[in-house]
Design an enzyme around this catalytic site. Structure first.
Site, PDB file in Angstrom:
ATOM      1  N   HIS A 309       0.854  -1.185   0.000  1.00 30.26           N
ATOM      2  CA  HIS A 309       0.000   0.000   0.000  1.00 30.26           C
ATOM      3  C   HIS A 309       0.892   1.238   0.000  1.00 30.26           C
ATOM      4  CE1 HIS A 309      -3.160   2.797   1.197  1.00 30.26           C
ATOM      5  NE2 HIS A 309      -4.003   1.856   0.839  1.00 30.26           N
ATOM      6  N   ASP A 367      -7.853  -5.511   0.060  1.00 29.18           N
ATOM      7  CA  ASP A 367      -8.289  -6.384  -1.046  1.00 29.18           C
ATOM      8  C   ASP A 367      -7.896  -7.837  -0.875  1.00 29.18           C
ATOM      9  OD1 ASP A 367      -7.488  -3.560  -2.954  1.00 29.18           O
ATOM     10  OD2 ASP A 367      -9.501  -4.354  -2.641  1.00 29.18           O
TER      11      ASP A 367
HETATM   12  C1  SDX Z   1      -6.209   0.014  -2.824  1.00 29.95           C
HETATM   13  O1  SDX Z   1      -4.461   4.535  -1.930  1.00 29.95           O
HETATM   14  C2  SDX Z   1      -5.389   3.919  -1.324  1.00 29.95           C
HETATM   15  O2  SDX Z   1      -5.794   4.306  -0.255  1.00 29.95           O
HETATM   16  C3  SDX Z   1      -5.961   2.712  -2.079  1.00 29.95           C
HETATM   17  C4  SDX Z   1      -6.974   1.866  -1.307  1.00 29.95           C
HETATM   18  C5  SDX Z   1      -8.252   2.609  -1.033  1.00 29.95           C
HETATM   19  O3  SDX Z   1      -8.969   2.213  -0.093  1.00 29.95           O
HETATM   20  O4  SDX Z   1      -8.572   3.536  -1.845  1.00 29.95           O
HETATM   21  O5  SDX Z   1      -6.409   1.427  -0.079  1.00 29.95           O
HETATM   22  C6  SDX Z   1      -7.372   0.634  -2.123  1.00 29.95           C
HETATM   23  O6  SDX Z   1      -5.958   0.361  -3.954  1.00 29.95           O
HETATM   24  C7  SDX Z   1      -5.318  -0.957  -2.065  1.00 29.95           C
HETATM   25  C8  SDX Z   1      -4.095  -1.446  -2.917  1.00 29.95           C
HETATM   26  C9  SDX Z   1      -4.597  -2.550  -3.859  1.00 29.95           C
HETATM   27  N1  SDX Z   1      -3.530  -2.914  -4.830  1.00 29.95           N
HETATM   28  C10 SDX Z   1      -2.908  -4.099  -4.759  1.00 29.95           C
HETATM   29  O7  SDX Z   1      -3.068  -4.924  -3.845  1.00 29.95           O
HETATM   30  C11 SDX Z   1      -1.994  -4.373  -5.937  1.00 29.95           C
HETATM   31  C12 SDX Z   1      -0.658  -4.878  -5.416  1.00 29.95           C
HETATM   32  N2  SDX Z   1      -0.034  -3.761  -4.689  1.00 29.95           N
HETATM   33  C13 SDX Z   1       0.947  -2.987  -5.451  1.00 29.95           C
HETATM   34  O8  SDX Z   1       0.623  -2.769  -6.791  1.00 29.95           O
HETATM   35  C14 SDX Z   1       1.445  -1.777  -4.657  1.00 29.95           C
HETATM   36  O9  SDX Z   1       1.696  -2.215  -3.380  1.00 29.95           O
HETATM   37  C15 SDX Z   1       0.616  -0.515  -4.584  1.00 29.95           C
HETATM   38  C16 SDX Z   1       0.242  -0.012  -5.943  1.00 29.95           C
HETATM   39  C17 SDX Z   1      -0.599  -0.742  -3.775  1.00 29.95           C
HETATM   40  C18 SDX Z   1       1.465   0.538  -3.880  1.00 29.95           C
HETATM   41  O10 SDX Z   1       2.559   0.749  -4.664  1.00 29.95           O
HETATM   42  P1  SDX Z   1       3.653   1.907  -4.304  1.00 29.95           P
HETATM   43  O11 SDX Z   1       3.329   2.594  -3.047  1.00 29.95           O
HETATM   44  O12 SDX Z   1       3.839   2.742  -5.525  1.00 29.95           O
HETATM   45  O13 SDX Z   1       4.903   1.052  -3.970  1.00 29.95           O
HETATM   46  P2  SDX Z   1       5.986   0.624  -5.011  1.00 29.95           P
HETATM   47  O14 SDX Z   1       5.323   0.119  -6.255  1.00 29.95           O
HETATM   48  O15 SDX Z   1       6.963   1.747  -5.119  1.00 29.95           O
HETATM   49  O16 SDX Z   1       6.640  -0.655  -4.280  1.00 29.95           O
HETATM   50  C19 SDX Z   1       7.771  -0.536  -3.464  1.00 29.95           C
HETATM   51  C20 SDX Z   1       8.486  -1.878  -3.627  1.00 29.95           C
HETATM   52  C21 SDX Z   1       8.826  -2.219  -5.075  1.00 29.95           C
HETATM   53  O17 SDX Z   1       9.933  -3.125  -5.036  1.00 29.95           O
HETATM   54  P3  SDX Z   1      11.416  -2.570  -5.431  1.00 29.95           P
HETATM   55  O18 SDX Z   1      11.264  -1.861  -6.789  1.00 29.95           O
HETATM   56  O19 SDX Z   1      11.764  -1.616  -4.318  1.00 29.95           O
HETATM   57  O20 SDX Z   1      12.283  -3.810  -5.496  1.00 29.95           O
HETATM   58  O21 SDX Z   1       7.610  -2.939  -3.189  1.00 29.95           O
HETATM   59  C22 SDX Z   1       7.314  -3.781  -4.314  1.00 29.95           C
HETATM   60  C23 SDX Z   1       7.639  -3.002  -5.566  1.00 29.95           C
HETATM   61  O22 SDX Z   1       7.971  -3.903  -6.633  1.00 29.95           O
HETATM   62  N3  SDX Z   1       5.901  -4.110  -4.216  1.00 29.95           N
HETATM   63  C24 SDX Z   1       5.406  -5.323  -4.399  1.00 29.95           C
HETATM   64  C25 SDX Z   1       4.035  -5.197  -4.162  1.00 29.95           C
HETATM   65  N4  SDX Z   1       3.732  -3.925  -3.869  1.00 29.95           N
HETATM   66  C26 SDX Z   1       4.899  -3.247  -3.915  1.00 29.95           C
HETATM   67  N5  SDX Z   1       6.000  -6.486  -4.733  1.00 29.95           N
HETATM   68  C27 SDX Z   1       5.177  -7.566  -4.842  1.00 29.95           C
HETATM   69  N6  SDX Z   1       3.849  -7.544  -4.619  1.00 29.95           N
HETATM   70  C28 SDX Z   1       3.242  -6.369  -4.285  1.00 29.95           C
HETATM   71  N7  SDX Z   1       1.948  -6.353  -4.063  1.00 29.95           N
END
Ligand code: SDX
Length: 433
Positions: A309, A367
């Site tokens: 998140h 989720d």
């Molecule tokens: C919702 O914003 C809100 O409030 C949203 C929400 C709401 O109520 O409105 O809470 C609802 O959207 C919840 C989130 C649902 N999405 C998912 O579950 C999809 C999987 N999650 C990711 O796509 C991600 O965690 C995000 C999009 C939610 C957040 O991404 P960020 O904050 O941009 O973090 P990032 O992509 O910069 O990740 C940091 C690191 C990265 O690794 P490195 O490049 O440092 O090696 O963490 C990794 C990312 O690759 N990472 C994940 C991951 N989420 C982040 N790796 C594997 N699986 C994941 N789910």
């Protein structure tokens, strides 16, 4: 700025031989903000923050999230207390009006919603234009925007009375539209709302009743549905809420703004994650396959959907309540040993104890468990994000109302760091290489 905003000193920026003092503002809790509204005028430089990781785009008193502590407050009330003691209609009143309603306020507020659940009879013809296999979110984006073609009496965004009528209409009609999107996809007749049912009961009946027999709402499912709506009601300035605010900042009507929010929520990184999370659990299939999947996540071949998140760097408080709901629903109507639930719980334990996820502060979000619950309730995965949009409509419209009531509100218009070609003259086609 409201009277809750206080001056808290200043930040000094040295740039281009100039020293600029930027005011610092404090709210009632949470991080201070450095007010950069005068920055470009003083330095001819922009700030740069793609993804808005360090940017407060507005002032709001609706919802506060502490990502490190894993807390979520709606008008100061913790989400776990609201999920345990309140109901969705009461949370709608809290978000829209700032306070929990008295008994008489609750009765009239609930009545105002009940009396707006029906749709114009011509509205049902919109659904006929879609293929039966259309994704229900595609139907939602199209039909909710079309509401602005029916309610010309409440499109004056500068009239608070009309803004409130639009809010009530949207909260009241979303379940009816969402249920119709579901019924259309399964080829069953539409079921009209019934005024003697509460919000969640009415929605479940419109989804699962058929004209051929009486339908009794399962109270365990109705309670779980209502709680799921509460958990998804609002969440600060997330992507879809920011979309609604930006659309509203141009003066677009509330129905069009909510349709824009639905479109943004559909993305798999946002509200579409609940559908993807269940698909991921089905793909993994058994606990034995978890190590292979985790290896794929570490190789960046897949994301662990329902994990991570932008704000929560601790456990999403909604995920805890959602897991409890999953337990209750599976015990009531599903299989308490549902293999997907076992895979989810095992996957969560593996991830929470794996350095890769710990160092990236990846925890289950809202989720992760919702899909298992919704599936056990009888919803197909394509309806999961529709249910998220149904619940989030109150948050979107409350945030929109808050923005529209702000006299200092202006159109949102971000700038950019330009990296394209500098000015050059046109070359006639005969002279191009
Ligand atoms: C919702 O914003 C809100 O409030 C949203 C929400 C709401 O109520 O409105 O809470 C609802 O959207 C919840 C989130 C649902 N999405 C998912 O579950 C999809 C999987 N999650 C990711 O796509 C991600 O965690 C995000 C999009 C939610 C957040 O991404 P960020 O904050 O941009 O973090 P990032 O992509 O910069 O990740 C940091 C690191 C990265 O690794 P490195 O490049 O440092 O090696 O963490 C990794 C990312 O690759 N990472 C994940 C991951 N989420 C982040 N790796 C594997 N699986 C994941 N789910």
């Amino acid at each position: 700025m409201t009277d809750q905003t206080k001056a808290a000193g200043s930040a000094t920026l040295n740039y281009g031989g100039k020293t600029v003092d930027l005011p610092v503002l404090s709210g009632t809790t949470g991080p201070d903000v450095i007010d950069i509204r005068k920055l470009y005028g003083a330095t001819e430089a922009f700030t740069y923050d793609p993804g808005f990781t360090s940017t407060a785009a507005c002032e709001s008193g609706l919802t506060f999230i502490d990502g490190d502590k894993g807390t979520l407050l709606h008008r100061g009330y913790p989400i776990d207390q609201l999920a345990k003691h309140s109901n969705f209609v009461e949370v709608c009143h809290l978000l829209l009006h700032g306070e929990l309603p008295t008994a008489s306020e609750y009765e009239s507020f609930e009545r105002s919603i009940t009396m707006h659940t029906m749709l114009h009879s011509q509205f049902d013809r919109f659904f006929e234009g879609f293929r039966r296999d259309a994704h229900p979110m595609a139907i939602m984006v199209g039909t909710v925007g079309a509401l602005s073609a029916f309610y010309h009496d409440s499109l004056d965004i500068h009239d608070p009375v009309q803004r409130n009528i639009s809010a009530i209409r949207l909260i009241a009609k979303m379940p009816t539209i969402a249920a119709r999107a579901f019924k259309y996809s399964v080829g069953q007749p539409f079921i009209h709302p019934k005024n003697d049912l509460n919000y969640a009961e009415n929605f479940l009946r419109m989804c699962f009743a058929v004209p051929a027999e009486e339908y009794e709402v399962n109270p365990v499912l109705a309670k779980a549905m209502d709680r799921i709506f509460i958990l998804h009601a609002d969440h600060e300035q997330n992507a879809s809420t920011s979309t609604v605010r930006l659309a509203g900042s141009s003066g677009a009507n509330p129905f069009a703004c909510i349709a824009a929010g639905i479109a943004c929520l559909w993305g798999p990184s946002h509200g579409g994650a609940n559908e993807e999370a269940l698909n991921m659990l089905k793909e993994i299939g058994t606990p034995e396959k978890i190590p292979e999947f985790i290896a794929g996540v570490k190789d960046k071949r897949y994301k662990l959907m329902g994990f991570g998140h932008r704000v929560y760097k601790n456990y999403d408080p909604r995920a805890k309540v959602m897991q409890e709901s999953a337990n209750e629903v599976l015990a009531a109507v599903g299989d308490p040993n549902d293999p997907l639930f076992q895979v989810a719980k095992e996957l969560e334990q593996v991830a929470l104890n794996d350095e890769y996820f710990i160092e990236r502060k990846l925890y289950p979000n809202v989720d992760f468990y919702s899909g298992i619950t919704l599936s056990a309730m009888g919803f197909p995965t394509t309806m999961f994000t529709v249910l998220f949009a149904l619940a989030r409509t109150v948050g979107w419209i409350a945030q929109w109302q808050e923005m529209m009531a702000d006299p200092s509100q202006k159109i949102g218009r971000p700038r950019q760091l330009y990296t394209g070609p500098t000015e050059r003259d046109y070359v006639p086609i005969s002279q191009r290489g």
